[in-house]
Design a protein around this motif. Structure first.
Motif, PDB file in Angstrom:
ATOM      1  N   PRO A   1     -47.243  44.903  -5.619  1.00 23.52           N
ATOM      2  CA  PRO A   1     -46.931  46.207  -5.114  1.00 23.52           C
ATOM      3  C   PRO A   1     -47.881  46.864  -4.178  1.00 23.52           C
ATOM      4  N   ASP A   2     -47.407  47.711  -3.381  1.00 26.21           N
ATOM      5  CA  ASP A   2     -48.182  48.509  -2.488  1.00 26.21           C
ATOM      6  C   ASP A   2     -49.085  49.652  -3.063  1.00 26.21           C
ATOM      7  N   THR A   3     -50.212  49.333  -3.214  1.00 23.53           N
ATOM      8  CA  THR A   3     -51.263  50.497  -3.973  1.00 23.53           C
ATOM      9  C   THR A   3     -51.808  51.241  -2.950  1.00 23.53           C
ATOM     10  N   ALA A   4     -51.601  51.569  -1.695  1.00 26.12           N
ATOM     11  CA  ALA A   4     -52.208  52.272  -0.961  1.00 26.12           C
ATOM     12  C   ALA A   4     -52.270  53.780  -1.209  1.00 26.12           C
ATOM     13  N   HIS A   5     -51.091  54.159  -2.172  1.00 28.47           N
ATOM     14  CA  HIS A   5     -51.234  55.419  -2.521  1.00 28.47           C
ATOM     15  C   HIS A   5     -52.150  55.696  -3.680  1.00 28.47           C
ATOM     16  N   LEU A   6     -52.687  54.457  -4.352  1.00 26.75           N
ATOM     17  CA  LEU A   6     -53.768  54.745  -5.407  1.00 26.75           C
ATOM     18  C   LEU A   6     -55.231  54.524  -4.655  1.00 26.75           C
ATOM     19  N   ALA A   7     -55.267  53.672  -4.034  1.00 29.00           N
ATOM     20  CA  ALA A   7     -56.753  53.189  -3.568  1.00 29.00           C
ATOM     21  C   ALA A   7     -56.969  53.302  -1.959  1.00 29.00           C
ATOM     22  N   GLY A   8     -55.935  53.612  -1.175  1.00 29.42           N
ATOM     23  CA  GLY A   8     -56.047  54.050   0.050  1.00 29.42           C
ATOM     24  C   GLY A   8     -56.073  52.691   0.796  1.00 29.42           C
ATOM     25  N   PRO A   9     -56.039  52.416   2.165  1.00 33.55           N
ATOM     26  CA  PRO A   9     -56.007  51.108   2.880  1.00 33.55           C
ATOM     27  C   PRO A   9     -56.974  50.137   2.483  1.00 33.55           C
ATOM     28  N   PRO A  10     -56.488  48.914   2.976  1.00 31.66           N
ATOM     29  CA  PRO A  10     -57.675  47.810   2.251  1.00 31.66           C
ATOM     30  C   PRO A  10     -59.160  47.954   3.053  1.00 31.66           C
ATOM     31  N   GLY A  11     -59.862  47.238   2.082  1.00 35.31           N
ATOM     32  CA  GLY A  11     -61.372  47.438   2.953  1.00 35.31           C
ATOM     33  C   GLY A  11     -62.377  48.057   2.041  1.00 35.31           C
ATOM     34  N   TYR A  12     -61.956  48.488   0.885  1.00 35.61           N
ATOM     35  CA  TYR A  12     -63.030  49.090  -0.223  1.00 35.61           C
ATOM     36  C   TYR A  12     -63.566  47.896  -0.721  1.00 35.61           C
ATOM     37  N   VAL A  13     -64.757  48.623  -1.767  1.00 35.31           N
ATOM     38  CA  VAL A  13     -65.316  47.823  -2.525  1.00 35.31           C
ATOM     39  C   VAL A  13     -64.800  48.210  -4.121  1.00 35.31           C
ATOM     40  N   ALA A  14     -64.214  47.294  -4.716  1.00 38.92           N
ATOM     41  CA  ALA A  14     -63.778  47.678  -6.005  1.00 38.92           C
ATOM     42  C   ALA A  14     -64.977  47.659  -7.038  1.00 38.92           C
ATOM     43  N   VAL A  15     -65.230  48.161  -8.119  1.00 38.71           N
ATOM     44  CA  VAL A  15     -66.087  48.106  -9.300  1.00 38.71           C
ATOM     45  C   VAL A  15     -65.330  48.472 -10.569  1.00 38.71           C
ATOM     46  N   HIS A  16     -65.442  47.339 -11.497  1.00 39.06           N
ATOM     47  CA  HIS A  16     -64.756  47.429 -12.645  1.00 39.06           C
ATOM     48  C   HIS A  16     -65.999  47.259 -13.653  1.00 39.06           C
ATOM     49  N   PRO A  17     -66.270  48.235 -14.336  1.00 42.50           N
ATOM     50  CA  PRO A  17     -67.456  48.025 -15.209  1.00 42.50           C
ATOM     51  C   PRO A  17     -67.113  47.483 -16.666  1.00 42.50           C
ATOM     52  N   GLY A  18     -65.932  47.856 -17.240  1.00 38.11           N
ATOM     53  CA  GLY A  18     -65.877  47.678 -18.591  1.00 38.11           C
ATOM     54  C   GLY A  18     -65.230  46.078 -18.537  1.00 38.11           C
ATOM     55  N   ALA A  19     -65.322  45.922 -19.927  1.00 44.29           N
ATOM     56  CA  ALA A  19     -64.863  44.435 -20.455  1.00 44.29           C
ATOM     57  C   ALA A  19     -64.174  44.522 -21.975  1.00 44.29           C
ATOM     58  N   SER A  20     -63.555  43.778 -22.351  1.00 43.45           N
ATOM     59  CA  SER A  20     -62.942  43.650 -23.841  1.00 43.45           C
ATOM     60  C   SER A  20     -64.300  43.670 -24.847  1.00 43.45           C
TER      61      SER A  20
END
Length: 352
Positions: free
Chosen positions: A182-201
């Protein structure tokens, strides 16, 4: 003494028909099963995936899967339900209705495939293969031995190959998801960002909050757009980590949307968790803050450039602990945001 007769090779799984592939644990585990699933799909007319509730969303994303059956295994889930005859009868009925001619049970090295093999026999599955150190009696037609510490995707693909299934020509044998995303630009903006996912199960495998928050602030200070992701139950953590420096998407994405967000990232920073394997499956490099409670050789993201951070010889090594068993979390306590930023720059080629 007369030497024991050699054990005859198992007959390969029958070709065509419906094949059942089981992986009953978490999102990352199911994503790593993808190459084995695609190999089975190349030799079967139809693939039914049996997945647990924690991995169901990942099963829906795997190429080659035609149908998913969801069932929570009391011998695998970390919060197991009681063994209930009605639940086991329902699974047996669901499998019998699919009439698979073969089944592969995919497990981690510390899990047993034999309880499920018994239920599949009761469902009438005529051919079953699994990795098993324990004597399987008549429960398995193929008893395979997996290499401890080998990459998890490779271990599962080895089982599929031992059953006679092969990836189609040109398939690299790395994790992948269905396209298009899916196109997620409405959530995260245009490509090129750094994603950080701090959590884990499991808390031991997460990025410590102070390290994640410091990394986000440092990345933003150096001009990076930063997106913080997490599940609905992790919203408090993602808000604290994002602060005023990053876009907080905690609780705002289903797994398929998270795949789209990660596909737009130049790199993901995360712990040892499903998001790291999802990033790899969409082709995004990963900086992995990795506690060695399980071996990085098996569980680091596969198929993309990866930088593993953390002391892999720390005292928690190989404990499989869900919560850090050593005071101070020494395997990652020595890491600073500068260590993470250096790894990000190494993967992206961005000197900032």
């Amino acid at each position: 003494m007369t030497p024991a007769a050699p054990v005859p090779s198992a007959a390969p799984a029958p070709r065509g028909g419906t094949a059942l592939v089981a992986r009953l644990d978490n999102v990352g585990d199911v994503l790593l099963a993808g190459p084995a699933v695609r190999a089975v799909a190349a030799g079967a007319d139809r693939v039914v995936m049996l997945a647990g509730p924690r991995g169901r969303a990942a099963a829906d994303l795997l190429p080659g899967v035609d149908r998913v059956i969801e069932w929570c295994a009391p011998w695998i889930d970390p919060e197991p339900p009681p063994v209930d005859p009605a639940r086991t009868d329902a699974l047996i009925a669901a499998v019998r209705a699919e009439a698979p001619s073969a089944a592969l049970i995919l497990t981690s090295f510390h899990q047993s495939g034999l309880p499920l093999a018994l239920l599949l026999r009761l469902a009438g599955v005529p051919w079953i293969g699994a990795v098993s150190d324990d004597y399987p009696g008549s429960l398995l037609d193929l008893r395979h031995r997996g290499a401890w510490g080998a990459p998890e995707a490779r271990r599962m693909l080895d089982l599929a190959e031992a059953a006679g299934y092969r990836l189609p020509p040109g398939d690299p044998g790395t994790p992948a998801v269905r396209r298009p995303l899916p196109d997620t630009a409405h959530l995260a903006g245009p490509p090129g960002y750094v994603a950080v996912h701090p959590g884990a199960s499991a808390a031991a495998r997460a990025v410590p909050r102070h390290l994640a928050a410091g990394t986000v602030a440092a990345l933003a200070a150096r001009g990076h757009r930063v997106v913080v992701t997490g599940t609905d139950s992790e919203r408090a953590d993602t808000a604290a980590v994002a602060g005023g420096a990053a876009l907080d998407l905690g609780g705002r994405t289903k797994l398929v949307e998270l795949a789209g967000v990660l596909a737009g990232a130049s790199v993901l920073v995360s712990g040892n968790t499903g998001a790291a394997h999802l990033a790899a499956a969409v082709g995004t490099p990963v900086v992995s803050v990795f506690a060695p409670v399980v071996p990085a050789s098996a569980w680091a993201p596969q198929g993309v450039p990866v930088r593993v951070l953390g002391d892999q010889d720390a005292p928690c090594r190989g404990t499989r602990a869900r919560d850090c068993p050593v005071p101070g979390h020494p395997c990652v306590s020595g890491l600073t945001p500068d260590h993470v930023l250096a790894a990000v720059a190494d993967l992206t080629g961005d000197p900032t």
